[in-house]
Design a protein around this motif. Structure first.
Motif, PDB file in Angstrom:
ATOM      1  N   GLU A 331       0.823  -1.207   0.000  1.00  0.00           N
ATOM      2  CA  GLU A 331       0.000   0.000   0.000  1.00  0.00           C
ATOM      3  C   GLU A 331       0.858   1.259   0.000  1.00  0.00           C
ATOM      4  O   GLU A 331       1.689   1.472   0.898  1.00  0.00           O
ATOM      5  N   GLY A 332       0.663   2.099  -1.022  1.00  0.00           N
ATOM      6  CA  GLY A 332       1.379   3.354  -1.117  1.00  0.00           C
ATOM      7  C   GLY A 332       2.766   3.235  -1.723  1.00  0.00           C
ATOM      8  O   GLY A 332       3.370   4.246  -2.077  1.00  0.00           O
ATOM      9  N   GLU A 333       3.278   1.996  -1.851  1.00  0.00           N
ATOM     10  CA  GLU A 333       4.619   1.811  -2.407  1.00  0.00           C
ATOM     11  C   GLU A 333       4.578   1.447  -3.886  1.00  0.00           C
ATOM     12  O   GLU A 333       5.291   2.045  -4.695  1.00  0.00           O
ATOM     13  N   GLN A 352      -5.108   8.934  -6.934  1.00  0.00           N
ATOM     14  CA  GLN A 352      -3.876   9.041  -6.140  1.00  0.00           C
ATOM     15  C   GLN A 352      -2.651   8.700  -6.967  1.00  0.00           C
ATOM     16  O   GLN A 352      -1.580   9.285  -6.772  1.00  0.00           O
ATOM     17  N   VAL A 353      -2.797   7.745  -7.892  1.00  0.00           N
ATOM     18  CA  VAL A 353      -1.671   7.376  -8.753  1.00  0.00           C
ATOM     19  C   VAL A 353      -1.530   8.354  -9.916  1.00  0.00           C
ATOM     20  O   VAL A 353      -0.436   8.847 -10.207  1.00  0.00           O
ATOM     21  N   LEU A 354      -2.630   8.670 -10.570  1.00  0.00           N
ATOM     22  CA  LEU A 354      -2.569   9.472 -11.787  1.00  0.00           C
ATOM     23  C   LEU A 354      -2.163  10.924 -11.532  1.00  0.00           C
ATOM     24  O   LEU A 354      -1.632  11.583 -12.430  1.00  0.00           O
ATOM     25  N   MET A 364       7.019   3.884  -8.189  1.00  0.00           N
ATOM     26  CA  MET A 364       6.065   2.851  -7.795  1.00  0.00           C
ATOM     27  C   MET A 364       6.214   1.621  -8.699  1.00  0.00           C
ATOM     28  O   MET A 364       6.175   0.471  -8.236  1.00  0.00           O
ATOM     29  N   GLY A 365       6.393   1.859  -9.984  1.00  0.00           N
ATOM     30  CA  GLY A 365       6.561   0.753 -10.916  1.00  0.00           C
ATOM     31  C   GLY A 365       7.813  -0.061 -10.632  1.00  0.00           C
ATOM     32  O   GLY A 365       7.824  -1.284 -10.808  1.00  0.00           O
TER      33      GLY A 365
END
Length: 404
Positions: A331-333, A352-354, A364-365
């Protein structure tokens, strides 16, 4: 190449290419891998073309295609009947004389193979890729009936699969679900479906054309009810105003395509939802690489090969907090989990990602790519080779459970 003596392996698959789903894909990858490792590989599956039984050799793998029918509830799946294939499967086992039979399901082809192989004293490895809920789209009955059938199916699964020498499933969470069904008395060993990460990584000097005008969400998989793609479409319509040019790409075919197209129209995002249909392996890889985030909203995933592929392509994830998907997210990473079926929560997690910078999404990837290493295909193939010849690995697993 294999580190063991060459074996004669017979893989039983209730779904196999040209079927398009995770179980079919895994069965095909398993057959290819074992052939490449020097084993003689046979596959038993429904004949997708005609109502006849025939043998054919495809890329060095002997396919034994059985007389089958197309059910009225599905556009492409073919099914066999137990009474229709019983004698043929018995004759096939007597002719091929495999060292091991590896079934991928307990329903029809798997069921008959297990029963016939057990009679002949052939070693059996069984892998469960299915949840009873996966059958819901093919059972046009009231909810109470489908729930009752699911309970029956759990018990039936146990009665068939526990005849095998070893039972596996793709993830620890799936193994726990099988145990908590209350039917399985023997431990089920988790063995990842495996992934060849290099197939989805950027090549040296390769670049993906940038599109600063549109961020992209990518989904790949069968267009089926349990995938909850309608929830994803609705979430796209609920993204904040600053993300009103985000495009959702949906790769895959299935029985609910028209319903999903209608859903996109109803939500006012039809121009931003691209239904790509069937895509080749090269097109699928390109889809992962050009995406800004991968989303899997399905709630019946025992592992989700497409998520492993997206992780191999170094993509952030937004996944349903259901069954086996949570163990693919920190989560969040490398991404976020959302409440299954909740399009508002999904929209918030996607945003939150975009709304991150490209560099933050790349970070993150990178975490996704690091996490997927433990699912390396080489380890999976070696594990199955060991299970094909003895119970040593399984006994060590059970001993570890006892100590814990």
């Amino acid at each position: 190449m294999t580190t063991t003596a060459p074996l004669k392996i017979l893989i039983g698959a209730d779904t196999y290419p040209p079927d398009i789903n995770g179980a079919a894909q895994f069965g095909h990858r398993l057959a290819q891998a074992m052939h490449e490792r020097g084993h003689e590989v046979h596959v038993v599956a429904a004949n997708p073309d005609e109502k006849k039984t025939e043998d054919r050799v495809v890329d060095g793998i002997v396919e034994h295609r059985l007389f089958s029918y197309r059910p009225p509830t599905h556009p492409y799946i073919r099914i066999c009947t137990p009474w229709g294939i019983w004698a043929e499967v018995g004759r096939l086992l007597d002719r091929v004389r495999p060292d091991v039979v590896h079934v991928q399901c307990h329903y029809i082809v798997g069921r008959v193979l297990v029963l016939q192989a057990k009679r002949r004293g052939i070693r059996i490895v069984a892998t469960n890729h299915f949840m009873p809920e996966n059958l819901d789209p093919f059972l046009p009955f009231p909810r109470w009936f489908n729930d009752a059938f699911a309970r029956f199916s759990w018990g039936d699964m146990r009665r068939i699969l526990e005849r095998a020498d070893v039972v596996t499933t793709p993830t620890p969470i799936a193994a726990k679900a099988m145990k908590e069904s209350g039917h399985f008395r023997r431990p089920v060993i988790p063995v990842s479906n495996g992934i060849q990460s290099s197939d989805y990584e950027l090549h040296a000097n390769e670049s993906i054309p940038s599109d600063p005008e549109h961020l992209r969400i990518f989904f790949a998989g069968r267009l089926a009810i349990e995938k909850n793609i309608d929830v994803l479409i609705e979430a796209v319509s609920k993204l904040p105003q600053e993300l009103n040019t985000v495009v959702l790409e949906v790769a895959g075919t299935g029985e609910i395509l028209e319903k999903l197209q209608a859903k996109a129209t109803e939500c006012g995002v039809y121009d931003r939802v691209k239904f790509l249909g069937y895509v080749s392996d090269e097109e699928l890889r390109a889809g992962y690489l050009r995406a800004d985030v991968f989303c899997q909203p399905g709630t019946a995933e025992l592992q989700s090969l497409v998520t492993l592929e997206a992780m191999s392509a170094s993509k952030p994830l937004v996944l349903a907090n259901a069954l086996a998907l949570p163990h693919l997210v920190r989560e969040g990473e490398n991404g976020f989990l959302f409440e299954p079926g909740n399009s508002s929560d999904l929209a918030q997690r996607l945003a939150q990602v975009l709304l991150l910078s490209p560099a933050e999404r790349r970070r993150m990837g990178t975490v996704s790519h690091e996490m997927v290493k433990k699912h390396a295909a080489q380890k999976t193939w070696e594990t199955f080779e060991s299970l094909y010849t003895s119970n040593e690995l399984y006994d060590r697993f059970v001993a570890g459970l006892d100590r814990s």
